[in-house]
Scaffold this active site. Structure first.
Site, PDB file in Angstrom:
ATOM      1  N   ARG A 148      -2.014 -56.555  -8.091  1.00  0.00           N
ATOM      2  CA  ARG A 148      -3.036 -57.321  -7.341  1.00  0.00           C
ATOM      3  C   ARG A 148      -3.202 -56.854  -5.894  1.00  0.00           C
ATOM      4  NH1 ARG A 148      -0.697 -61.335 -10.419  1.00  0.00           N
ATOM      5  NH2 ARG A 148      -2.084 -62.031 -12.093  1.00  0.00           N
ATOM      6  N   LYS A 151     -14.238 -49.491   1.382  1.00  0.00           N
ATOM      7  CA  LYS A 151     -14.886 -49.408   0.066  1.00  0.00           C
ATOM      8  C   LYS A 151     -14.074 -48.465  -0.815  1.00  0.00           C
ATOM      9  CE  LYS A 151     -19.767 -50.096   1.106  1.00  0.00           C
ATOM     10  NZ  LYS A 151     -21.078 -49.437   1.065  1.00  0.00           N
ATOM     11  N   GLU A 156     -23.691 -36.349   8.409  1.00  0.00           N
ATOM     12  CA  GLU A 156     -23.290 -37.744   8.645  1.00  0.00           C
ATOM     13  C   GLU A 156     -22.920 -37.938  10.129  1.00  0.00           C
ATOM     14  OE1 GLU A 156     -23.439 -40.217   6.431  1.00  0.00           O
ATOM     15  OE2 GLU A 156     -23.418 -39.241   4.466  1.00  0.00           O
ATOM     16  N   LYS A 194     -18.757 -45.617  12.901  1.00  0.00           N
ATOM     17  CA  LYS A 194     -18.444 -46.283  11.625  1.00  0.00           C
ATOM     18  C   LYS A 194     -17.480 -47.457  11.864  1.00  0.00           C
ATOM     19  CE  LYS A 194     -18.049 -46.632   6.985  1.00  0.00           C
ATOM     20  NZ  LYS A 194     -17.940 -46.012   5.717  1.00  0.00           N
ATOM     21  N   GLU A 209     -21.198 -55.485   4.053  1.00  0.00           N
ATOM     22  CA  GLU A 209     -22.566 -54.962   3.947  1.00  0.00           C
ATOM     23  C   GLU A 209     -23.598 -56.070   3.769  1.00  0.00           C
ATOM     24  OE1 GLU A 209     -22.690 -51.044   2.175  1.00  0.00           O
ATOM     25  OE2 GLU A 209     -24.687 -51.467   1.398  1.00  0.00           O
ATOM     26  N   ARG A 226     -24.259 -53.053   8.345  1.00  0.00           N
ATOM     27  CA  ARG A 226     -23.734 -51.887   7.616  1.00  0.00           C
ATOM     28  C   ARG A 226     -24.841 -51.127   6.887  1.00  0.00           C
ATOM     29  NH1 ARG A 226     -17.665 -52.022   4.936  1.00  0.00           N
ATOM     30  NH2 ARG A 226     -17.639 -49.886   4.199  1.00  0.00           N
ATOM     31  N   ASN A 231     -27.009 -46.358   5.972  1.00  0.00           N
ATOM     32  CA  ASN A 231     -27.744 -45.731   4.869  1.00  0.00           C
ATOM     33  C   ASN A 231     -28.967 -44.952   5.332  1.00  0.00           C
ATOM     34  OD1 ASN A 231     -26.348 -46.462   2.397  1.00  0.00           O
ATOM     35  ND2 ASN A 231     -26.718 -48.546   3.095  1.00  0.00           N
ATOM     36  N   HIS A 242     -30.442 -42.011   3.412  1.00  0.00           N
ATOM     37  CA  HIS A 242     -29.860 -42.036   2.058  1.00  0.00           C
ATOM     38  C   HIS A 242     -30.844 -42.463   0.969  1.00  0.00           C
ATOM     39  CE1 HIS A 242     -26.189 -41.394   4.253  1.00  0.00           C
ATOM     40  NE2 HIS A 242     -25.452 -41.419   3.155  1.00  0.00           N
ATOM     41  N   HIS A 259     -30.546 -39.816  -1.652  1.00  0.00           N
ATOM     42  CA  HIS A 259     -29.988 -40.022  -2.997  1.00  0.00           C
ATOM     43  C   HIS A 259     -30.955 -39.547  -4.072  1.00  0.00           C
ATOM     44  CE1 HIS A 259     -26.862 -43.220  -1.695  1.00  0.00           C
ATOM     45  NE2 HIS A 259     -26.293 -42.053  -1.909  1.00  0.00           N
ATOM     46  N   HIS A 279     -24.067 -33.814  -1.183  1.00  0.00           N
ATOM     47  CA  HIS A 279     -24.494 -35.106  -0.646  1.00  0.00           C
ATOM     48  C   HIS A 279     -25.026 -34.972   0.795  1.00  0.00           C
ATOM     49  CE1 HIS A 279     -24.533 -39.403   0.078  1.00  0.00           C
ATOM     50  NE2 HIS A 279     -23.815 -39.204   1.173  1.00  0.00           N
TER      51      HIS A 279
HETATM   52  N1  LIG Z   1     -15.833 -45.304   0.136  1.00  0.00           N
HETATM   53  C1  LIG Z   1     -16.860 -44.981   0.880  1.00  0.00           C
HETATM   54  O1  LIG Z   1     -17.268 -45.709   1.792  1.00  0.00           O
HETATM   55  C2  LIG Z   1     -17.550 -43.667   0.627  1.00  0.00           C
HETATM   56  C3  LIG Z   1     -18.510 -43.201   1.521  1.00  0.00           C
HETATM   57  C4  LIG Z   1     -19.086 -41.961   1.280  1.00  0.00           C
HETATM   58  C5  LIG Z   1     -18.724 -41.211   0.179  1.00  0.00           C
HETATM   59  N2  LIG Z   1     -17.795 -41.708  -0.691  1.00  0.00           N
HETATM   60  C6  LIG Z   1     -17.369 -40.930  -1.855  1.00  0.00           C
HETATM   61  O2  LIG Z   1     -16.717 -39.767  -1.385  1.00  0.00           O
HETATM   62  C7  LIG Z   1     -16.826 -38.731  -2.355  1.00  0.00           C
HETATM   63  C8  LIG Z   1     -17.212 -37.443  -1.670  1.00  0.00           C
HETATM   64  O3  LIG Z   1     -16.203 -37.121  -0.763  1.00  0.00           O
HETATM   65  P1  LIG Z   1     -16.035 -35.642  -0.187  1.00  0.00           P
HETATM   66  O4  LIG Z   1     -17.348 -35.154   0.247  1.00  0.00           O
HETATM   67  O5  LIG Z   1     -14.920 -35.677   0.770  1.00  0.00           O
HETATM   68  O6  LIG Z   1     -15.718 -34.788  -1.498  1.00  0.00           O
HETATM   69  P2  LIG Z   1     -14.365 -34.396  -2.265  1.00  0.00           P
HETATM   70  O7  LIG Z   1     -13.339 -35.427  -2.131  1.00  0.00           O
HETATM   71  O8  LIG Z   1     -14.800 -34.024  -3.637  1.00  0.00           O
HETATM   72  O9  LIG Z   1     -13.896 -33.081  -1.490  1.00  0.00           O
HETATM   73  C9  LIG Z   1     -14.710 -31.937  -1.507  1.00  0.00           C
HETATM   74  C10 LIG Z   1     -13.927 -30.700  -1.984  1.00  0.00           C
HETATM   75  O10 LIG Z   1     -13.086 -30.263  -0.926  1.00  0.00           O
HETATM   76  C11 LIG Z   1     -11.739 -30.107  -1.373  1.00  0.00           C
HETATM   77  N3  LIG Z   1     -10.932 -30.394  -0.187  1.00  0.00           N
HETATM   78  C12 LIG Z   1     -10.701 -31.589   0.388  1.00  0.00           C
HETATM   79  N4  LIG Z   1     -10.073 -31.431   1.555  1.00  0.00           N
HETATM   80  C13 LIG Z   1      -9.863 -30.094   1.712  1.00  0.00           C
HETATM   81  C14 LIG Z   1      -9.279 -29.315   2.744  1.00  0.00           C
HETATM   82  N5  LIG Z   1      -8.835 -29.861   3.864  1.00  0.00           N
HETATM   83  N6  LIG Z   1      -9.229 -27.978   2.562  1.00  0.00           N
HETATM   84  C15 LIG Z   1      -9.740 -27.402   1.447  1.00  0.00           C
HETATM   85  N7  LIG Z   1     -10.336 -28.090   0.459  1.00  0.00           N
HETATM   86  C16 LIG Z   1     -10.398 -29.428   0.603  1.00  0.00           C
HETATM   87  C17 LIG Z   1     -11.625 -31.077  -2.520  1.00  0.00           C
HETATM   88  O11 LIG Z   1     -10.626 -30.696  -3.415  1.00  0.00           O
HETATM   89  C18 LIG Z   1     -13.005 -30.972  -3.154  1.00  0.00           C
HETATM   90  O12 LIG Z   1     -13.052 -29.869  -4.019  1.00  0.00           O
HETATM   91  C19 LIG Z   1     -17.840 -39.211  -3.382  1.00  0.00           C
HETATM   92  O13 LIG Z   1     -17.163 -39.612  -4.541  1.00  0.00           O
HETATM   93  C20 LIG Z   1     -18.488 -40.408  -2.716  1.00  0.00           C
HETATM   94  O14 LIG Z   1     -18.924 -41.375  -3.650  1.00  0.00           O
HETATM   95  C21 LIG Z   1     -17.194 -42.902  -0.477  1.00  0.00           C
END
Ligand SMILES: NC(=O)c1ccc[n+]([C@@H]2O[C@H](COP(=O)([O-])OP(=O)(O)OC[C@H]3O[C@@H](n4cnc5c(N)ncnc54)[C@H](O)[C@@H]3O)[C@@H](O)[C@H]2O)c1
Length: 377
Positions: free
Chosen positions: A122, A144, A186, A242, A252, A256, A260, A263, A267, A279
């Site tokens: 939990r 999130k 971003e 942020k 949100e 918040r 977006n 976006h 998207h 993205h």
């Molecule tokens: N929770 C939230 O508020 C929120 C907000 C925006 C996005 N997201 C989510 O985040 C995800 C995208 O995150 P991302 O863009 O970081 O992508 P990711 O986590 O897929 O990382 C991108 C790539 O970089 C590699 N990588 C990571 N750090 C590295 C480093 N320091 N050196 C070398 N390689 C590295 C990873 O293995 C991956 O292949 C999506 O799933 C999205 O839905 C969540």
């Protein structure tokens, strides 16, 4: 050492550290937070040997018990089966309520490990340690967490605020250039929605270190310490936006939504490219289109649209709308999560640093804006 930022919501208050070399301070920071239980370190293959193994060593040397789990890189890891495997790993290993999950990696690891922490017993503590620019300025802060469902991205999840966010900007040195570049959209977005000073600083940095084919990652150069310090500072300033926004609106319900910006179109474009566009690349296109909508609505002048486009270009980002069917884009914008009573709530800039939410953008104006951004740049 820089001062920590602090997220303060109705349910939590936690430090957000953005600094070169920040990972080394983890043992001391865990002690200070009273997190002395076992640690469940979750990472992916890209960061395991680079950062997870040395970090686990450093924690063990400080007396902590650390278990490590590696998930496959990529969004496909955010699935129920993978989540179940993480639960099994922790339960079989004897997880207790006083333990903590350490999420080390990009947004994928942050979302998945964060949700595993939110749901095991939990809810146990989680520390977010983002290693991509996108996850530093966005995903790691705000609580999130979640996984994907076959019918859509991020549909299963929970708000679960971390106890600490530790963003070590040194980890950006190993990020592939395209992944670094997309993160800048971003950062720029945060300037447009809330911090004109950040936007101006980004312009100055672009003048000093402008993007070039030979540095396709968009300015980062690990061998130049003055440059990495300047960039770390600017990333911290973007993270501060942020931090402010989620402190004002944890769930949100208001402010918040401004995060977006770019976006709604972004998207749609991302989906139509079948995720061929990253993205952040899609968000850059979306920001340009949405600034144009604002200009056609009479909310801002041409200069804002041009200044924003110039800055996106300076950080290696494209703003031209790929030639997609306008009807398909329009149809997808109606599925945006900000749609309320069948009206899209657009986040539109009125000046650099200020946005307004509008739900009265006529379809014809939207089409006109998209036609302009399609052919102009
Ligand atoms: N929770 C939230 O508020 C929120 C907000 C925006 C996005 N997201 C989510 O985040 C995800 C995208 O995150 P991302 O863009 O970081 O992508 P990711 O986590 O897929 O990382 C991108 C790539 O970089 C590699 N990588 C990571 N750090 C590295 C480093 N320091 N050196 C070398 N390689 C590295 C990873 O293995 C991956 O292949 C999506 O799933 C999205 O839905 C969540």
């Amino acid at each position: 050492m820089t001062d920590d930022l602090t997220v303060t919501t109705t349910t939590a208050s936690y430090p957000v550290v953005v600094e070169a070399g920040a990972l080394a301070s983890l043992p001391v920071r865990l002690e200070a937070l009273g997190l002395r239980g076992n640690l469940w370190l979750i990472c992916d293959g890209a960061v395991e040997s680079l950062y997870a193994a040395p970090l686990a060593e450093c924690l063990r040397a400080a007396g902590f018990t650390v278990h490590t789990y590696r998930v496959p890189p990529g969004d496909a890891s955010k699935n129920p089966a993978q989540l179940g495997e993480l639960h099994t790993w922790m339960i079989a290993g004897g997880v207790e309520r006083r333990d903590a999950v350490l999420a080390l990696g990009g947004g994928v690891v942050g979302d998945l490990a964060g949700f595993a922490a939110a749901t095991i017993l939990r809810g146990i503590a989680v520390v977010q340690m983002p290693t991509t620019l996108l996850s530093m300025v966005d995903a790691a802060v705000g609580g999130k967490t979640g996984i994907n469902h076959p019918l859509g991205k991020n549909l299963i999840g929970a708000f679960h605020q971390p106890r600490l966010v530790l963003a070590d900007t040194d980890t950006l040195a190993s990020l592939p250039p395209h992944a670094l570049r997309e993160g800048w959209s971003e950062v720029i977005k945060h300037g447009v929605i809330r911090d004109a000073g950040l936007f101006a600083e980004l312009e100055q940095l672009a003048d000093s270190y402008g993007w070039s084919e030979s540095a396709p990652g968009g300015l980062w150069d690990a061998t130049d310490s003055a440059r990495t310090t300047a960039l770390s500072n600017i990333i911290r300033r973007a993270v501060a936006v942020k931090v402010e926004v989620v402190s004002l609106d944890e769930f949100e319900r208001g402010e918040r939504i401004t995060l977006n910006y770019g976006h709604t179109i972004g998207h749609a474009v991302e989906q139509l490219s079948h995720y061929g566009l990253l993205h952040g690349e899609a968000v850059a296109v979306g920001m340009h289109a949405e600034a144009r909508i604002a200009q056609l609505m009479g909310m801002c002048d041409d200069n804002l649209v041009d200044r924003q486009a110039a800055l996106l270009h300076a950080y290696g980002l494209n703003t031209a709308l790929p030639t997609y069917d306008l009807d398909a884009i329009l149809a997808l914008t109606m599925r945006d999560k900000k749609v309320q009573a069948k009206k899209i709530r657009w986040v539109l800039p009125t000046a650099i640093g200020t946005v307004q939410v509008r739900d009265d953008v006529p379809d014809e104006l939207l089409r006109r804006a998209l036609r302009i951004v399609d052919c102009r740049l």
